[in-house]
Scaffold this motif. Structure first.
Motif, PDB file in Angstrom:
ATOM      1  N   GLN A   1      46.941  56.865  44.413  1.00  0.00           N
ATOM      2  CA  GLN A   1      45.976  56.096  43.651  1.00  0.00           C
ATOM      3  C   GLN A   1      46.030  54.637  44.051  1.00  0.00           C
ATOM      4  OE1 GLN A   1      43.706  56.904  41.248  1.00  0.00           O
ATOM      5  NE2 GLN A   1      44.099  59.096  41.458  1.00  0.00           N
ATOM      6  N   VAL A   2      44.869  54.019  44.042  1.00  0.00           N
ATOM      7  CA  VAL A   2      44.743  52.596  44.325  1.00  0.00           C
ATOM      8  C   VAL A   2      44.002  51.952  43.166  1.00  0.00           C
ATOM      9  CG1 VAL A   2      43.697  50.883  45.841  1.00  0.00           C
ATOM     10  CG2 VAL A   2      44.745  52.934  46.830  1.00  0.00           C
ATOM     11  N   GLN A   3      44.523  50.849  42.707  1.00  0.00           N
ATOM     12  CA  GLN A   3      43.849  50.085  41.659  1.00  0.00           C
ATOM     13  C   GLN A   3      43.347  48.778  42.262  1.00  0.00           C
ATOM     14  OE1 GLN A   3      47.275  51.212  40.995  1.00  0.00           O
ATOM     15  NE2 GLN A   3      46.235  53.114  40.459  1.00  0.00           N
ATOM     16  N   LEU A   4      42.129  48.422  41.904  1.00  0.00           N
ATOM     17  CA  LEU A   4      41.494  47.210  42.413  1.00  0.00           C
ATOM     18  C   LEU A   4      41.056  46.344  41.247  1.00  0.00           C
ATOM     19  CD1 LEU A   4      39.198  48.893  45.099  1.00  0.00           C
ATOM     20  CD2 LEU A   4      41.413  47.811  45.483  1.00  0.00           C
ATOM     21  N   VAL A   5      41.392  45.073  41.306  1.00  0.00           N
ATOM     22  CA  VAL A   5      41.002  44.139  40.249  1.00  0.00           C
ATOM     23  C   VAL A   5      40.308  42.952  40.888  1.00  0.00           C
ATOM     24  CG1 VAL A   5      41.767  42.676  38.360  1.00  0.00           C
ATOM     25  CG2 VAL A   5      42.912  44.872  38.782  1.00  0.00           C
ATOM     26  N   GLU A   6      39.031  42.771  40.564  1.00  0.00           N
ATOM     27  CA  GLU A   6      38.266  41.642  41.092  1.00  0.00           C
ATOM     28  C   GLU A   6      38.344  40.458  40.149  1.00  0.00           C
ATOM     29  OE1 GLU A   6      35.358  45.239  42.017  1.00  0.00           O
ATOM     30  OE2 GLU A   6      36.579  44.578  40.311  1.00  0.00           O
ATOM     31  N   SER A   7      38.178  39.283  40.721  1.00  0.00           N
ATOM     32  CA  SER A   7      38.095  38.056  39.932  1.00  0.00           C
ATOM     33  C   SER A   7      37.343  37.011  40.739  1.00  0.00           C
ATOM     34  CB  SER A   7      39.496  37.546  39.562  1.00  0.00           C
ATOM     35  OG  SER A   7      40.240  37.259  40.733  1.00  0.00           O
ATOM     36  N   GLY A   8      36.966  35.939  40.065  1.00  0.00           N
ATOM     37  CA  GLY A   8      36.345  34.827  40.750  1.00  0.00           C
ATOM     38  C   GLY A   8      34.853  34.681  40.548  1.00  0.00           C
ATOM     39  N   GLY A   9      34.246  35.637  39.867  1.00  0.00           N
ATOM     40  CA  GLY A   9      32.814  35.513  39.618  1.00  0.00           C
ATOM     41  C   GLY A   9      32.514  34.428  38.599  1.00  0.00           C
ATOM     42  N   GLY A  10      31.225  34.163  38.417  1.00  0.00           N
ATOM     43  CA  GLY A  10      30.833  33.164  37.444  1.00  0.00           C
ATOM     44  C   GLY A  10      29.436  32.672  37.685  1.00  0.00           C
ATOM     45  N   LEU A  11      29.118  31.586  37.019  1.00  0.00           N
ATOM     46  CA  LEU A  11      27.807  30.945  37.132  1.00  0.00           C
ATOM     47  C   LEU A  11      27.925  29.758  38.083  1.00  0.00           C
ATOM     48  CD1 LEU A  11      24.856  30.482  36.187  1.00  0.00           C
ATOM     49  CD2 LEU A  11      25.815  29.111  34.311  1.00  0.00           C
ATOM     50  N   VAL A  12      27.034  29.709  39.048  1.00  0.00           N
ATOM     51  CA  VAL A  12      27.046  28.618  40.018  1.00  0.00           C
ATOM     52  C   VAL A  12      25.611  28.213  40.317  1.00  0.00           C
ATOM     53  CG1 VAL A  12      27.093  30.208  41.987  1.00  0.00           C
ATOM     54  CG2 VAL A  12      27.979  27.886  42.258  1.00  0.00           C
ATOM     55  N   GLN A  13      25.422  26.959  40.629  1.00  0.00           N
ATOM     56  CA  GLN A  13      24.084  26.470  40.964  1.00  0.00           C
ATOM     57  C   GLN A  13      23.717  26.847  42.399  1.00  0.00           C
ATOM     58  OE1 GLN A  13      23.999  22.254  40.205  1.00  0.00           O
ATOM     59  NE2 GLN A  13      23.707  22.530  38.004  1.00  0.00           N
ATOM     60  N   PRO A  14      22.448  26.952  42.684  1.00  0.00           N
ATOM     61  CA  PRO A  14      22.026  27.203  44.070  1.00  0.00           C
ATOM     62  C   PRO A  14      22.630  26.174  45.016  1.00  0.00           C
ATOM     63  CG  PRO A  14      20.177  27.466  42.592  1.00  0.00           C
ATOM     64  CD  PRO A  14      21.303  26.915  41.760  1.00  0.00           C
ATOM     65  N   GLY A  15      23.104  26.666  46.156  1.00  0.00           N
ATOM     66  CA  GLY A  15      23.763  25.808  47.116  1.00  0.00           C
ATOM     67  C   GLY A  15      25.261  25.707  46.915  1.00  0.00           C
ATOM     68  N   GLY A  16      25.748  26.232  45.802  1.00  0.00           N
ATOM     69  CA  GLY A  16      27.173  26.172  45.512  1.00  0.00           C
ATOM     70  C   GLY A  16      27.973  27.262  46.207  1.00  0.00           C
ATOM     71  N   SER A  17      29.271  27.293  45.885  1.00  0.00           N
ATOM     72  CA  SER A  17      30.187  28.234  46.522  1.00  0.00           C
ATOM     73  C   SER A  17      31.035  28.937  45.476  1.00  0.00           C
ATOM     74  CB  SER A  17      31.113  27.502  47.496  1.00  0.00           C
ATOM     75  OG  SER A  17      30.394  26.867  48.532  1.00  0.00           O
ATOM     76  N   LEU A  18      31.476  30.132  45.842  1.00  0.00           N
ATOM     77  CA  LEU A  18      32.420  30.884  45.029  1.00  0.00           C
ATOM     78  C   LEU A  18      33.342  31.641  45.956  1.00  0.00           C
ATOM     79  CD1 LEU A  18      30.363  32.630  42.159  1.00  0.00           C
ATOM     80  CD2 LEU A  18      32.108  30.856  41.880  1.00  0.00           C
ATOM     81  N   ARG A  19      34.552  31.897  45.482  1.00  0.00           N
ATOM     82  CA  ARG A  19      35.462  32.766  46.205  1.00  0.00           C
ATOM     83  C   ARG A  19      35.867  33.911  45.298  1.00  0.00           C
ATOM     84  NH1 ARG A  19      41.425  31.920  48.933  1.00  0.00           N
ATOM     85  NH2 ARG A  19      42.063  31.930  46.730  1.00  0.00           N
ATOM     86  N   LEU A  20      35.514  35.114  45.699  1.00  0.00           N
ATOM     87  CA  LEU A  20      35.902  36.304  44.962  1.00  0.00           C
ATOM     88  C   LEU A  20      37.214  36.844  45.518  1.00  0.00           C
ATOM     89  CD1 LEU A  20      32.473  38.184  44.781  1.00  0.00           C
ATOM     90  CD2 LEU A  20      33.382  36.391  43.281  1.00  0.00           C
ATOM     91  N   SER A  21      38.033  37.382  44.614  1.00  0.00           N
ATOM     92  CA  SER A  21      39.308  37.974  45.009  1.00  0.00           C
ATOM     93  C   SER A  21      39.360  39.421  44.542  1.00  0.00           C
ATOM     94  CB  SER A  21      40.473  37.204  44.383  1.00  0.00           C
ATOM     95  OG  SER A  21      40.487  35.864  44.796  1.00  0.00           O
ATOM     96  N   CYS A  22      40.020  40.236  45.336  1.00  0.00           N
ATOM     97  CA  CYS A  22      40.227  41.642  44.988  1.00  0.00           C
ATOM     98  C   CYS A  22      41.695  41.966  45.250  1.00  0.00           C
ATOM     99  CB  CYS A  22      39.322  42.549  45.798  1.00  0.00           C
ATOM    100  SG  CYS A  22      39.647  44.317  45.556  1.00  0.00           S
TER     101      CYS A  22
END
Length: 115
Positions: A1-22
């Motif tokens: 079994q493998v468990q995956l947990v994502e994080s890093g989402g959210g609200l951002v303005q156009p042109g902005g940046s985000l980094r998602l983690s798994c």
């Protein structure tokens, strides 16, 4: 079994940046491909980017040049750096891990690009 947990989402303005983690845990030694997918409202889930255990990557045309997928093997974590975000990038982003026998999905993280 493998468990995956994502994080890093959210609200951002156009042109902005985000980094998602798994973060992966469990039988991670069997994983040979990890990827990020997304599902926008009213649309099917689609591949965003993938990375193999050897480090080869591929990207959807819609994010190519704006996104980078990477992995930190010491932390068992895959990242998706997204830059120059557009409203059409709004979606739930899912992490996927593929082994020789199974496919595993995370619970998803919401990314909203809006003013």
């Amino acid at each position: 079994q493998v468990q995956l947990v994502e994080s890093g989402g959210g609200l951002v303005q156009p042109g902005g940046s985000l980094r998602l983690s798994c973060a992966a845990s469990g039988s991670i030694f069997n994983i040979y491909v990890m990827g990020w997918y997304r599902r926008a409202p009213g649309k099917q889930r689609e591949l965003v980017a993938g990375i193999t255990s050897g480090g080869s990557t591929n990207y959807a045309d819609s994010v190519k040049g704006r996104s980078t997928i990477s992995r930190d093997n010491a932390k068992n974590t895959v990242y998706l750096q997204m830059n120059s975000l557009k409203p059409e990038d709004t979606a739930v982003y899912y992490c996927k891990a593929t082994t020789s026998l199974h496919v595993y999905w995370g619970q998803g993280t919401q990314v909203t690009v809006s003013v």
